[in-house]
Scaffold this motif. Sequence first.
Motif, mmCIF file in Angstrom:
data_model
loop_
_atom_site.group_PDB
_atom_site.id
_atom_site.type_symbol
_atom_site.label_atom_id
_atom_site.label_comp_id
_atom_site.label_asym_id
_atom_site.label_seq_id
_atom_site.Cartn_x
_atom_site.Cartn_y
_atom_site.Cartn_z
ATOM 1 N N THR A 1 1.024 -1.239 -0.129
ATOM 2 C CA THR A 1 -0.014 0.036 0.010
ATOM 3 C C THR A 1 0.871 1.308 -0.136
ATOM 4 O OG1 THR A 1 -0.235 -0.053 2.247
ATOM 5 C CG2 THR A 1 -2.087 -1.017 1.187
ATOM 6 N N GLY A 2 2.347 1.025 -0.320
ATOM 7 C CA GLY A 2 3.013 2.122 -0.079
ATOM 8 C C GLY A 2 3.051 3.138 -1.449
ATOM 9 N N ASP B 1 0.422 2.394 -12.411
ATOM 10 C CA ASP B 1 1.282 3.266 -11.963
ATOM 11 C C ASP B 1 2.431 2.614 -11.151
ATOM 12 O OD1 ASP B 1 0.194 5.415 -13.153
ATOM 13 O OD2 ASP B 1 -0.505 6.262 -10.992
ATOM 14 N N LEU B 2 2.171 1.606 -10.392
ATOM 15 C CA LEU B 2 3.119 0.588 -9.725
ATOM 16 C C LEU B 2 3.771 -0.216 -10.605
ATOM 17 C CD1 LEU B 2 0.964 -0.642 -6.523
ATOM 18 C CD2 LEU B 2 2.749 0.887 -6.560
ATOM 19 N N TYR B 3 3.004 -0.852 -11.490
ATOM 20 C CA TYR B 3 3.538 -1.728 -12.647
ATOM 21 C C TYR B 3 4.709 -0.941 -13.339
ATOM 22 C CZ TYR B 3 3.609 -4.963 -16.520
ATOM 23 O OH TYR B 3 4.103 -5.868 -17.519
ATOM 24 N N ALA C 1 7.927 1.826 -4.163
ATOM 25 C CA ALA C 1 7.744 0.603 -5.183
ATOM 26 C C ALA C 1 8.863 0.760 -6.018
ATOM 27 C CB ALA C 1 6.487 0.796 -6.317
ATOM 28 N N LYS C 2 9.500 1.974 -6.354
ATOM 29 C CA LYS C 2 10.528 1.996 -7.236
ATOM 30 C C LYS C 2 11.846 1.507 -6.423
ATOM 31 C CE LYS C 2 10.727 5.888 -9.460
ATOM 32 N NZ LYS C 2 10.778 7.339 -9.836
ATOM 33 N N LEU D 1 15.930 -2.823 -5.386
ATOM 34 C CA LEU D 1 16.452 -4.072 -4.753
ATOM 35 C C LEU D 1 16.104 -5.468 -5.152
ATOM 36 C CD1 LEU D 1 15.137 -2.418 -1.146
ATOM 37 C CD2 LEU D 1 17.730 -2.741 -2.019
ATOM 38 N N GLY D 2 15.193 -5.580 -5.755
ATOM 39 C CA GLY D 2 14.915 -6.923 -6.531
ATOM 40 C C GLY D 2 13.925 -7.387 -5.523
ATOM 41 N N VAL D 3 12.876 -6.586 -5.021
ATOM 42 C CA VAL D 3 11.692 -7.219 -4.380
ATOM 43 C C VAL D 3 10.438 -7.166 -5.105
ATOM 44 C CG1 VAL D 3 10.400 -6.788 -2.284
ATOM 45 C CG2 VAL D 3 12.936 -6.446 -2.172
ATOM 46 N N MET D 4 9.576 -8.215 -5.214
ATOM 47 C CA MET D 4 8.313 -8.087 -5.943
ATOM 48 C C MET D 4 7.319 -7.727 -4.885
ATOM 49 S SD MET D 4 6.568 -11.618 -7.408
ATOM 50 C CE MET D 4 8.123 -11.882 -8.269
ATOM 51 N N ILE D 5 6.310 -7.317 -5.627
ATOM 52 C CA ILE D 5 5.072 -6.633 -4.803
ATOM 53 C C ILE D 5 3.981 -7.088 -5.345
ATOM 54 C CG2 ILE D 5 6.429 -4.568 -4.212
ATOM 55 C CD1 ILE D 5 4.881 -2.936 -6.394
#
Length: 212
Positions: free
Chosen positions: A126-127, A154-156, A132-133, A138-142
């Motif tokens: 929800t950030g 926008d997140l994608y 998200a960027k 960092l290589g973290v999936m959301i």
Amino acid sequence: MLDFHSHLPSEDSICCTDMPGTIEEKSLLTCEGLLPDKWTPLNQIKLMDDLAENPALHVGEVGLDRRFENILCMENQEKILTEILQFAVAKDRCVSLHCVRATEPMLRILKTLQFRPYSILWHGFTGSIETAKQLSRLGVMISIGPRYRGSAKDLYTVNSHLVPETDYTLADAAEHERILMSQYSRFEEELGLSSQELKKHTCDMLTAFRGF
């Protein structure tokens, strides 16, 4: 259709728990976790023992939650989470992260780890777009669920490793499927993907998450 975070065991779901020893049925991926409101020394020992004894068991959900500072202070939440994540990284286990009002300390912890890219999923994201960027770098999936009110597009745009989840907690398989279908319809509409393109995307993301 793949559900990247659910609490209902299913062959198409990554099934998570917030306390060890509460999932017996098999899922697409089965995870065992522990959240701050359920933390006790015995529960942590149980979690670590279960993970050590079962190489097919993954980690989740684990994380930080400021709502429970009266149960477990943030300093101890960060210490315990770091220990669990260090174990997960060393054993190449996938991780489903929980984070409520603790973005900065969570990012700080993630920056200390040398994990396989996209083996960690920040579930129920929800950030902000900026967060998200940072997670993409960092290589973290959301993953986002029905409660997310922002723009999936926008997140994608800033983190292409975006996936759908339900965070479903009950035992009605038909209702779980209905919610998941709604999530897929939303992704198709907001991301401009066909049904087949979205299914391919989620399969590719599952491969990245699992590492095979």
